[in-house]
Every structure is written in structure tokens, then in C-alpha cells.
Scaffold this motif. Sequence first.
Motif, mmCIF file in Angstrom:
data_model
loop_
_atom_site.group_PDB
_atom_site.id
_atom_site.type_symbol
_atom_site.label_atom_id
_atom_site.label_comp_id
_atom_site.label_asym_id
_atom_site.label_seq_id
_atom_site.Cartn_x
_atom_site.Cartn_y
_atom_site.Cartn_z
ATOM 1 N N GLU A 142 0.808 -1.222 0.000
ATOM 2 C CA GLU A 142 0.000 0.000 0.000
ATOM 3 C C GLU A 142 0.839 1.268 0.000
ATOM 4 O O GLU A 142 0.329 2.354 -0.285
ATOM 5 N N ASN A 143 2.139 1.133 0.333
ATOM 6 C CA ASN A 143 3.006 2.321 0.337
ATOM 7 C C ASN A 143 3.420 2.741 -1.064
ATOM 8 O O ASN A 143 3.852 3.867 -1.274
ATOM 9 N N ILE A 144 3.328 1.818 -2.033
ATOM 10 C CA ILE A 144 3.720 2.121 -3.408
ATOM 11 C C ILE A 144 2.614 2.940 -4.061
ATOM 12 O O ILE A 144 1.481 2.483 -4.219
ATOM 13 N N THR A 145 2.962 4.146 -4.467
ATOM 14 C CA THR A 145 1.965 5.031 -5.089
ATOM 15 C C THR A 145 2.024 5.004 -6.607
ATOM 16 O O THR A 145 1.041 5.324 -7.278
ATOM 17 N N SER A 146 3.213 4.634 -7.148
ATOM 18 C CA SER A 146 3.337 4.588 -8.604
ATOM 19 C C SER A 146 4.471 3.647 -9.007
ATOM 20 O O SER A 146 5.406 3.410 -8.235
ATOM 21 N N VAL A 147 4.347 3.124 -10.224
ATOM 22 C CA VAL A 147 5.386 2.269 -10.801
ATOM 23 C C VAL A 147 5.751 2.834 -12.172
ATOM 24 O O VAL A 147 4.859 3.090 -12.990
ATOM 25 N N ASN A 148 7.023 3.035 -12.395
ATOM 26 C CA ASN A 148 7.476 3.492 -13.708
ATOM 27 C C ASN A 148 7.796 2.280 -14.571
ATOM 28 O O ASN A 148 8.692 1.489 -14.246
ATOM 29 N N ALA A 149 7.048 2.117 -15.651
ATOM 30 C CA ALA A 149 7.341 1.068 -16.632
ATOM 31 C C ALA A 149 8.380 1.626 -17.587
ATOM 32 O O ALA A 149 8.117 2.597 -18.306
#
Length: 618
Positions: free
Chosen positions: A589-596
Motif C-alpha cells: 500500500e506504500n507504493i503510489t506509482s510504478v514506472n514502466a
Amino acid sequence: MSSKQFLPLLKGPKNFKELKDQNGYFVDKTEYIKTAFTDTDSVLLFTRPRRFGKTLLMTMFESFLQINPEKPFDTSVQQNYFKGTKILEDKEFCSKFMGQYPVISVSLKDVDGDFFEDAYECFASTIFRLASEYKYLLNSSKLDDSDKEELKNLTTKSYLLQLKNQISIKDSLRTLATALYKEYGKYPILLIDEYDVPLANASFHDLQNSKTYSKDESFIADYHSRMVTLMKAFLGILKDEDTLTKAVLTGCLKVAKNSLFTGVNNFTVNSVTSKDAKYTGMIGFTKEETNQILKDYELDDYAQQVKEHYDGYKFFDKEMFCPWDVVNFIKSNFEFKQNGQLTEIGTGNYWEGTTSDKSLSGYIGYLTEKDNQRMQNLVDGKSISFILNESMNYDCLPQHNSDDFWSLLLHSGYLTLDWVQTKKEELKKDSKSNKDVFARIPNLEILECFDKNIKERFADVVKKDNLALNIANALLEGNVDFVQNKLGPLLRSFVSIRDTATRAPHENYYHGFLNGIFTNCKDNLGEYRSNIEAGDGYADITFNNLDGTKSCVIEIKVCKEKESRAKKANEAIEQILEKHYAESFFEDENITSVNAIGIAFSGKNCAVACKVIEAKQS
């Protein structure tokens, strides 16, 4: 288990006598004693790479020739040490040379130090140990008082250590030669092993000190020049007629430009490029000798592996193996073979770390794109051509001439001449004007050394200014322009290390290239992983920021010739989306975004694309 009795195999005997005293396995090279000491030239210099057996050869010369001070001209000691060897079959030669000459034998391998003063102390200590062997001459009735006074100075360490007394060091060989001649009525034989080590170390430390003290205007990088001055005087005896019977020197390079040997008459150099067949098998193991020692230790079934890993050197007309490698290979596997525990042969890298290749570091940052392509050709199993510097010299190094770099690699054992290719080129041109030679990596062990050394060079650069971490952070921020601008020059500056024989996919190389970068900053990233199971497949590389709020998923692609890198990079992003690589990261839940991140490589160029995937709002 075999009932056969095996001779001890000494991995690194200090000298010939130690090998014989311990009844060690001995490859008989004694026939070369006659070859060297009936040579009409009075000064012989043999240059070969480290660990090829130069020291053992020189101590064999000493043991055969040396007068016994306790019983002058008695040969019982030599008869014992050389029992069963080829040289004793030549009665006439033995009667003239065996135990018949005073010998001055010295090794300069330990002369080193950060500054000249430190190295000088090592030099002085070496001469003190040498002169102490002849301390018995102080009681001789054949020496006058001045001879004894000079000899006494050489056997007083506190005197020699003072720089103001270095004239005694410079004249030490003449002092000893004069005393020995007066005592025995014969001009002595001089043996100097590793003669060029003081100059190699001086050149290296001058370079290092120049970097360290670059802002100190009072600092002068004069270590090497001072060592040259000392060595020129020390070796001055070689120019004197009627002082020595013969002198033999060994080292890695022939030093010419700083004129150590100017004025030396009847001087012959035999190097790895020489075409004098009488000396080519003298230093190192020939193919026949290697096969015999493998057979003697019942490891001849593994001759092919030994050939692939440790063969490949060609000294004119002979195929040569590095003795250090062969002996270490046998010692590493023989005991397991005897105990029935040898399930898989071990072909270790024994040569790396034992060589004196400090000088190579001076070329880091100076090699051109052409040199990098040459390096690539070498690791791909091809030969390269360059202008050979036959008199490769340590004071050439600051000029950073690329031909000197390749010449240094050849002389130090990283390369060997490709005589077939070189001969073909000589036939095309006038051989007197043609200086081009062809060289190749000799074997798999040296290929591994190239791999490691290049990767270390790579690591040093990506560590500089936190480049690796800056690239990782830029990927986390989606700054693709920065990443592309930094990756491009790295790709073009560093040689790819790939084993083309395995036919591995090119993606594997570029994957390793990126891993090589990020390995240098993994401690400043969170959850760095490679080939991790994610979504419906495996993501190439993933990592988080240290806060654990952002993630990066990298997919690597390789373009065919003329294929659009930008298009391929976007296809990589599509794969990340289609296979849901990013979804598992949002379980945190701490991950707000992922860069592909899609990175498409083509040769030594790349394109980088990014798409930000936001966490779904519940």
C-alpha cells in the motif's frame, strides 16, 4: 587408487635448490645452460611474462656454475643436484663450466615503494643481502685494504640505507666483481632476475602520486627519473670490458629509451617476439613437456581442458604453456583424482593476481573507440593488428600511445603473437618497413582476465560522481532523457564481454550491462531484483526507492539492424502492461506509482521510454 609413487609437485619453489632438496618434479631444461653460456654474446636479456619460470631458470644457472667457496672448483654439489639431467651427459662442457665460476646472482623483484626514498631502501636492503653472501672475502689475503673497505660498506646495512651513500649501491656490482676476480682468478658471471621491476613500480607510483598531489605545485613526479639514474649506474658494469665472463638478465620488457644499455657491446635480447629458435622453449612449458607432466600425474585425460585454458602462447616456433597454470591445475585436481573424488575437473584462474600489470592502469580513460573495437574483436576470438613497440618502455607510458598499450599487453602475457597472420602480412609488404603485427588472446584463462579487468574499469567509472545512483534515481523519476544521455556514452566507451560461442541471446549481454551499473548502487535502492517473477511472466529488472513509495520495472529489448529503437522501447512498455508486471507491486500500500521503463539497445546505442502507472484508487 593408484599405487604409483608420485614426486612432490611444488607450486612455487623459491629456487632450483629448494626444488631439488624437496625432491620436486623437475622439467629438465638443463640443456639450455650450454645454449646460453656458449652464446658468443656477452650480455643476454630474456623477456617473458610473469610466472613463466624465469627465476627457476636463473637459479638453475647459478647452481650449476657457482664455485663452492668452501671447496673451490669441487663439483660434488653440482653432481648431486644435477644427477640424471641432460647437461651431465656433456662431459666437455661440464668440465669447463660446472662449478668453475664465481657468480653474482641478484633479484630486484622486491624493489618497490610509494616514493623513491622508500624504493631506495628496498634496493639497499637487496644489495646488503647480496653482498653478505661474500662476507667471507673480508678475510681473504688476495684483497687489498681498499677492496675490503668497499666490501665492508656493502655489508653494513645502516651505511647503505643512507641516500648520501648511494654511490656504493651504484658501484656494488663492480665492487663484488673485482673482489671475486682477485679471489678466484676468473671474471664472474652476473645474473640479474626481474631487472625491470624497479622501473615498472616507479612508473606506476609516479602516475599515482601525480593524481594524488596534482594540486600541490611543489610536487615533482621524479621517482621514475631518479630510479633510471640509479639503475643506469648500477648496470654500468655491463659496459666494462674484462670485468665479467657473461651477464644474463631477465624481465618483462626491454628498456631502451632511457638508455640503460647504451654502450653495452655484444648485447642480445630474446623476447616473446624473437625469431631465434634456440631459446623459444627455454622459459615456459612446451606442449610435449605439458603432456608429459599430465601423464606422469595421471591427468592426461584432461589435456584438452588444459590446452583450452592455459595454452595458446606461441613463442616463434613453439606452442607454450604457462608453468604456473599447469602446476596449479595439477595440484588442484590431483589429490581428488587419487582419492576417487574427482567428479568435475577444476580449471581455475591461477594467473590473475600474480602478474605485474600495474602499468596497464595508466591507460584507463585514454583508449579510443578504435581501441575499444579492438578489445571487442579480441574477446570475440579474433586477432587484432597494431604497431609493435619492440622496445616497449616504462617511460613511454605517460604518452598513452595506444600501440604502446597493445605492445604492453603482448609483452606482459595478456596477448600472444598470431604468427600466421603476421607472416601473411609480411609477404604482402617489404618486411623491413612493415611494423604491423597481429595478436590474439591466448586462452580462456586470459579471456577471463580481460572480462574481470574491463568490468572493474567499468565499475570505477560508474561509481564516479554517483553515476549509477543518478541513473537509477532518474528512472524512478521518469527522466528518460538523462538516462539515455548517460547510457549512450557508457555503451560506446566500454567493451562488451560476451561469449559468442554460447550463442546466448543479446538481451543477456545488455541485461548484464545494466546489472553491472546498478550493482554499484544497490545499497541505495530498495528491493533490487533481477529476473523476478511478476504478473504473468518475469520482469528483467525491478527496484524501489529507499522510501518504498516508488517502483521501477525495466524491460530490455534488442533491435535488429535499422529497426527503430524508440518503437522497440515502447513495445517493451506494452509488454510490461500486457503481462501485468507492475500489479504485484501495488500489493504494498506504500507504493503510489510504478514506472514502466522500456530500454531498446542496438549495438552501442539505446533508446529509453517510460510510462507512469498509478496505483488504483479503492
